[in-house]
Design an enzyme around this catalytic site. Structure first.
Site, PDB file in Angstrom:
ATOM      1  CG  ASN A   1     -31.317   8.318  75.200  1.00  0.00           C
ATOM      2  OD1 ASN A   1     -32.397   9.055  75.476  1.00  0.00           O
ATOM      3  ND2 ASN A   1     -30.592   8.979  74.524  1.00  0.00           N
TER       4      ASN A   1
ATOM      5  CE  LYS B   1     -31.297   8.795  70.671  1.00  0.00           C
ATOM      6  NZ  LYS B   1     -30.309   9.258  69.529  1.00  0.00           N
TER       7      LYS B   1
ATOM      8  CG  HIS C   1     -27.213  12.048  74.332  1.00  0.00           C
ATOM      9  ND1 HIS C   1     -27.387  12.291  72.827  1.00  0.00           N
ATOM     10  CD2 HIS C   1     -27.380  10.604  74.198  1.00  0.00           C
ATOM     11  CE1 HIS C   1     -27.562  11.254  72.233  1.00  0.00           C
ATOM     12  NE2 HIS C   1     -27.559  10.247  72.965  1.00  0.00           N
TER      13      HIS C   1
ATOM     14  CD  GLU D   1     -29.674  12.689  70.020  1.00  0.00           C
ATOM     15  OE1 GLU D   1     -30.344  12.499  70.816  1.00  0.00           O
ATOM     16  OE2 GLU D   1     -29.205  11.715  69.483  1.00  0.00           O
TER      17      GLU D   1
ATOM     18  CD  GLU E   1     -24.343   7.230  73.332  1.00  0.00           C
ATOM     19  OE1 GLU E   1     -25.159   6.232  73.338  1.00  0.00           O
ATOM     20  OE2 GLU E   1     -24.735   8.333  73.622  1.00  0.00           O
TER      21      GLU E   1
ATOM     22  N   GLY F   1     -27.656   6.564  65.690  1.00  0.00           N
ATOM     23  CA  GLY F   1     -28.732   6.936  64.986  1.00  0.00           C
ATOM     24  C   GLY F   1     -28.501   6.595  63.253  1.00  0.00           C
TER      25      GLY F   1
ATOM     26  CB  SER G   1     -25.890   2.048  65.038  1.00  0.00           C
ATOM     27  OG  SER G   1     -26.250   3.161  64.621  1.00  0.00           O
TER      28      SER G   1
HETATM   29  C1  PEP Z   1     -28.219   7.184  71.780  1.00  0.00           C
HETATM   30  O1  PEP Z   1     -28.959   8.058  71.458  1.00  0.00           O
HETATM   31  O2  PEP Z   1     -27.661   7.165  73.092  1.00  0.00           O
HETATM   32  C2  PEP Z   1     -27.939   6.087  70.890  1.00  0.00           C
HETATM   33  C3  PEP Z   1     -26.888   5.262  71.038  1.00  0.00           C
HETATM   34  O3  PEP Z   1     -28.635   6.094  69.845  1.00  0.00           O
HETATM   35  P1  PEP Z   1     -28.724   4.810  68.515  1.00  0.00           P
HETATM   36  O4  PEP Z   1     -28.817   3.704  69.468  1.00  0.00           O
HETATM   37  O5  PEP Z   1     -30.193   4.800  68.012  1.00  0.00           O
HETATM   38  O6  PEP Z   1     -27.856   5.024  67.818  1.00  0.00           O
END
Ligand code: PEP
Length: 251
Positions: A9, A11, A94, A96, A166, A172, A213
């Site tokens: 992703n 973003k 997601h 976000e 997630e 993040g 992460s």
């Molecule tokens: C994501 O935004 O789907 C995600 C898992 O981000 P990160 O790997 O940076 O934690």
């Protein structure tokens, strides 16, 4: 039995030229791992160029969002058939988008139905906040998100859905969930709810990814478990490290 699945992703990162350069860098390494289903999800603006670049490569392309309506007065939105012009996958719900753009389980459900109807493979994101995690509500939250988000989906197409667990506190932040903890959520909470909706054979066929992460250093731990079928990767998908994550998912 479930083909490993790793999606990046990107973003709101990369102009078209930058996206194209990153694809050039990643492509040979991605193609060297045919045992893993791989998908890149850049911003909408790069989809057209990357769809040409990824054609016939075995590497999938996905959007990060879509609207559920087919067309109309929805300024700034993109319809399922517009996404389908360039992609075969789409990320839905997601955290976000839920946090900053008021998406809910109800809008996730509308988007999921519209994506499936357009022939897209949806990657549906669920996961609890830090507050909910600390209050011991993970099970309750993910069950609600699956029950409401996956309402009225036909058994015949349910196995096309990919779920991404997630936990918001892990996205993040560098504070990844443990592989045992994430696997327990997949095995004990998410898959049983999928079974209650679609029956156990279909629930067993649905890929459930972990996201939050994931890095080249910790990816292999997740993929060793029984019920983590791949990863949705944010930050590390913008670097050559992404290849190491894909390689770690090889069965
Ligand atoms: C994501 O935004 O789907 C995600 C898992 O981000 P990160 O790997 O940076 O934690």
């Amino acid at each position: 039995m479930r083909k490993p699945f790793v999606a990046g992703n990107w973003k709101m990162n990369k102009t078209v030229d930058q996206a194209s350069v990153l694809v050039q860098e990643l492509l040979p390494g991605l193609q060297a791992v045919p045992e893993v289903e791989k998908v890149l999800c850049p911003p909408f603006t790069s989809l057209m160029v990357l769809s040409a670049q990824l054609a016939e490569t075995g590497v999938g392309l996905g959007a990060q969002n879509l609207h559920w309506e087919a067309s109309g007065a929805y300024t700034g939105e993109v319809s399922p058939s517009m996404v389908k012009e360039f992609c075969n996958y789409v990320i839905i719900g997601h955290s976000e988008r839920r946090a900053y753009f008021a998406e809910t389980d109800e809008t996730v459900n509308k988007k999921l139905k519209a994506a499936l109807a357009a022939g897209l493979t949806p990657i549906v994101c669920i996961g609890e906040s830090l507050e909910e995690y600390e209050a011991g509500q993970t099970s309750e939250v993910v069950k609600r998100q699956v029950l409401q988000g996956f309402k009225e989906i036909d058994n015949a197409i349910a196995s096309q859905i990919v779920v991404a667990y997630e936990p918001i506190w892990a996205i993040g932040t560098g504070k990844a969930a443990t592989s045992e903890g994430a696997n327990a959520v997949h095995r004990d909470f998410i898959r049983p709810v999928l079974a209650s909706l679609f029956g156990s054979a279909i629930a067993q066929s649905i890929r459930i990814l972990y996201g939050g992460s994931v890095t080249a250093a910790n990816a292999a731990e997740y993929f060793k478990t029984s019920d983590i079928d791949g990863a949705l990767v944010g930050g590390a998908s913008l670097k050559p490290d992404f290849l190491k994550i894909v390689e770690a998912a090889r069965p």
